[in-house]
Design a protein around this motif. Structure first.
Motif, mmCIF file in Angstrom:
data_model
loop_
_atom_site.group_PDB
_atom_site.id
_atom_site.type_symbol
_atom_site.label_atom_id
_atom_site.label_comp_id
_atom_site.label_asym_id
_atom_site.label_seq_id
_atom_site.Cartn_x
_atom_site.Cartn_y
_atom_site.Cartn_z
ATOM 1 N N ILE A 82 38.326 41.828 34.507
ATOM 2 C CA ILE A 82 39.697 41.352 34.680
ATOM 3 C C ILE A 82 40.238 41.900 35.996
ATOM 4 N N GLY A 83 40.754 40.996 36.808
ATOM 5 C CA GLY A 83 41.248 41.394 38.122
ATOM 6 C C GLY A 83 42.715 41.067 38.303
ATOM 7 N N GLN A 84 43.098 40.890 39.548
ATOM 8 C CA GLN A 84 44.509 40.682 39.899
ATOM 9 C C GLN A 84 45.057 39.464 39.159
ATOM 10 N N ASN A 85 46.335 39.537 38.816
ATOM 11 C CA ASN A 85 47.013 38.538 37.987
ATOM 12 C C ASN A 85 46.458 38.525 36.566
ATOM 13 N N PHE A 86 45.675 39.570 36.265
ATOM 14 C CA PHE A 86 45.088 39.730 34.920
ATOM 15 C C PHE A 86 44.229 38.529 34.532
ATOM 16 N N GLU A 87 43.570 37.967 35.537
ATOM 17 C CA GLU A 87 42.680 36.842 35.292
ATOM 18 C C GLU A 87 41.241 37.331 35.179
ATOM 19 N N GLU A 130 46.707 56.276 26.221
ATOM 20 C CA GLU A 130 47.066 57.226 27.270
ATOM 21 C C GLU A 130 46.923 56.623 28.665
ATOM 22 N N ASN A 131 45.921 55.751 28.863
ATOM 23 C CA ASN A 131 45.601 55.293 30.212
ATOM 24 C C ASN A 131 45.730 53.778 30.421
ATOM 25 N N GLY A 132 46.059 53.039 29.356
ATOM 26 C CA GLY A 132 46.147 51.594 29.490
ATOM 27 C C GLY A 132 47.177 51.135 30.490
ATOM 28 N N GLU A 133 48.333 51.788 30.506
ATOM 29 C CA GLU A 133 49.394 51.391 31.434
ATOM 30 C C GLU A 133 48.986 51.682 32.874
ATOM 31 N N LEU A 134 48.315 52.804 33.096
ATOM 32 C CA LEU A 134 47.823 53.117 34.438
ATOM 33 C C LEU A 134 46.833 52.056 34.903
ATOM 34 N N ILE A 135 45.915 51.662 34.023
ATOM 35 C CA ILE A 135 44.933 50.637 34.381
ATOM 36 C C ILE A 135 45.629 49.326 34.695
ATOM 37 N N ARG A 136 46.639 48.965 33.906
ATOM 38 C CA ARG A 136 47.402 47.750 34.181
ATOM 39 C C ARG A 136 48.059 47.818 35.564
ATOM 40 N N THR A 137 48.632 48.962 35.887
ATOM 41 C CA THR A 137 49.298 49.117 37.181
ATOM 42 C C THR A 137 48.309 48.951 38.324
ATOM 43 N N LEU A 138 47.130 49.536 38.176
ATOM 44 C CA LEU A 138 46.104 49.428 39.216
ATOM 45 C C LEU A 138 45.641 47.986 39.384
ATOM 46 N N ALA A 143 44.599 47.231 43.208
ATOM 47 C CA ALA A 143 43.836 48.429 43.546
ATOM 48 C C ALA A 143 42.572 48.581 42.724
ATOM 49 N N ALA A 144 42.457 47.840 41.588
ATOM 50 C CA ALA A 144 41.306 48.033 40.704
ATOM 51 C C ALA A 144 41.074 46.790 39.876
ATOM 52 N N THR A 145 39.869 46.710 39.340
ATOM 53 C CA THR A 145 39.547 45.769 38.269
ATOM 54 C C THR A 145 39.089 46.594 37.075
ATOM 55 N N VAL A 146 39.155 45.982 35.894
ATOM 56 C CA VAL A 146 38.652 46.658 34.710
ATOM 57 C C VAL A 146 37.681 45.716 34.003
ATOM 58 N N GLU A 147 36.627 46.273 33.475
ATOM 59 C CA GLU A 147 35.639 45.491 32.745
ATOM 60 C C GLU A 147 35.431 46.141 31.380
ATOM 61 N N TYR A 148 35.768 45.406 30.324
ATOM 62 C CA TYR A 148 35.651 45.935 28.968
ATOM 63 C C TYR A 148 34.377 45.407 28.305
ATOM 64 N N HIS A 149 33.648 46.336 27.685
ATOM 65 C CA HIS A 149 32.415 46.010 26.978
ATOM 66 C C HIS A 149 32.616 46.313 25.491
ATOM 67 N N PRO A 150 32.864 45.299 24.648
ATOM 68 C CA PRO A 150 33.059 45.553 23.216
ATOM 69 C C PRO A 150 31.731 45.775 22.500
ATOM 70 N N ALA A 178 39.727 31.973 25.598
ATOM 71 C CA ALA A 178 41.005 32.281 26.262
ATOM 72 C C ALA A 178 40.855 33.569 27.067
ATOM 73 N N PRO A 179 39.981 33.576 28.072
ATOM 74 C CA PRO A 179 39.643 34.828 28.771
ATOM 75 C C PRO A 179 40.828 35.526 29.419
ATOM 76 N N ASN A 180 41.813 34.778 29.872
ATOM 77 C CA ASN A 180 42.950 35.413 30.534
ATOM 78 C C ASN A 180 43.909 36.087 29.551
ATOM 79 N N ARG A 181 43.649 35.938 28.254
ATOM 80 C CA ARG A 181 44.443 36.635 27.235
ATOM 81 C C ARG A 181 43.676 37.843 26.694
ATOM 82 N N TYR A 182 42.527 38.131 27.272
ATOM 83 C CA TYR A 182 41.688 39.190 26.705
ATOM 84 C C TYR A 182 42.373 40.553 26.752
ATOM 85 N N LEU A 183 42.978 40.892 27.874
ATOM 86 C CA LEU A 183 43.571 42.223 28.000
ATOM 87 C C LEU A 183 44.643 42.439 26.939
#
Length: 308
Positions: A82-87, A130-138, A143-150, A178-183
């Motif tokens: 998931i990158g910018q614009n949470f896409e 604890e860190n979800g909001e920081l990751i969202r801000t990045l 400044a960052a992307t996040v990749e979640y592995h369930p 609905a990948p853009n709703r994953y976060l």
């Protein structure tokens, strides 16, 4: 005075012939019955062998010509990026047993965060809280992307309902449809996380969380997610992805870590975050800054930047 018994009847030639013909008829009939029984046995045995051969051939064909859609869309790396614009980054589906393909590297100055989670894992929920909001801000700042592995490492800890597996499958369903709703769905799963040892959320409740996370109920999308959850469509993929994460190699470019030993497992630019418990945002923020190094410091987009 006793009378003498009547003399015994002596069969005539015609009677003897008739008797012989009857005996021959009975013998032939008995032989025909025996031959029919033998034929039935042989035919039955052949039928059983043919059915067994057909079953074996079908099994071989099924295993050798598996459809290319076993795994979810947008998770070719066994995770969703998931990158910018949470896409989400779009990727094709792959067979459940196929080796994952690491995601394309980020541009210079954009941090890569990768998180392996089990949605029944309490510490995973605590890390996210604890860190979800920081990751969202990045992410929002570029400044960052996040990749979640369930993963489903705790499948046996939900009173027989396999909640760990079902929730990871539900996450894969959302990634697929609905990948853009994953976060948002990821966060909802942790906010509503059941306790270990309980049955966990029902399939209906998982679908309701997806709807509340923004999966559009006015289109066929939510119905598709619901069917996917009910069918445990990506069960094989979840189990295979879990085994791959635990056995390695990990689908992360530029990491020296072969596999994970539990969840949460968090990586920043390929470096494993060896956290202390309980979690503190300042510790993870500092790790992000250190792992990113000079590139992060010179990136003009990360505003606000994480505080050590």
């Amino acid at each position: 005075m006793n009378e003498a018994p009547p003399p015994a009847h002596t069969p005539t030639r015609g009677e003897r012939r008739a008797e012989a013909r009857e005996k021959a008829r009975v013998l032939r009939e008995s032989q025909r019955k025996k031959e029919r029984r033998t034929l039935w046995i042989v035919q039955g045995s052949i039928a059983v062998v043919v059915v067994a051969i057909i079953a074996v051939v079908a099994l071989v064909l099924t295993n050798s010509v598996r459809p290319e859609g076993d795994g979810p869309l947008n998770m070719a790396s066994d995770g969703i990026k998931i990158g910018q614009n949470f896409e989400a980054v779009a990727t094709p589906s792959r067979p459940a047993g196929a080796r994952p393909i690491p995601s394309e590297p980020n541009p210079a100055g954009v941090v890569e965060i990768q998180v392996f989670v089990d949605y029944l894992c309490p510490r995973c929920a605590e890390f996210d809280a604890e860190n979800g909001e920081l990751i969202r801000t990045l992410i929002e700042s570029g400044a960052a992307t996040v990749e979640y592995h369930p993963l489903s490492t705790l499948t046996n800890l939900s009173a027989g309902t396999r909640y760990s597996l079902r929730s990871a499958n539900a996450a894969a369903c959302v990634a697929n449809y609905a990948p853009n709703r994953y976060l948002d769905f990821h966060e909802a799963l942790f906010v509503n996380q059941p306790e270990e040892g309980t049955p966990g959320l029902t399939d209906e409740e998982l679908v309701e969380l997806a709807a509340r996370a923004g999966v559009d109920a006015s289109t066929v999308t939510l119905n598709a997610v619901e069917q996917c959850v009910d069918d445990l469509r990506f069960r094989d993929w979840v189990q295979a992805a879990t085994e791959r994460a635990l056995e390695g190699p990990l689908p992360i470019s530029d990491t020296s870590v072969e596999s994970i030993s539990g969840t949460p497992a968090v990586f920043v630019n390929g470096d494993l975050f060896e956290f202390r418990y309980p979690f503190e945002q300042s510790e993870f923020s500092q790790f992000v800054l250190e792992a990113a190094g000079a590139e992060f410091a010179t990136n003009p987009t990360p505003t606000p930047t994480p505080s050590p």
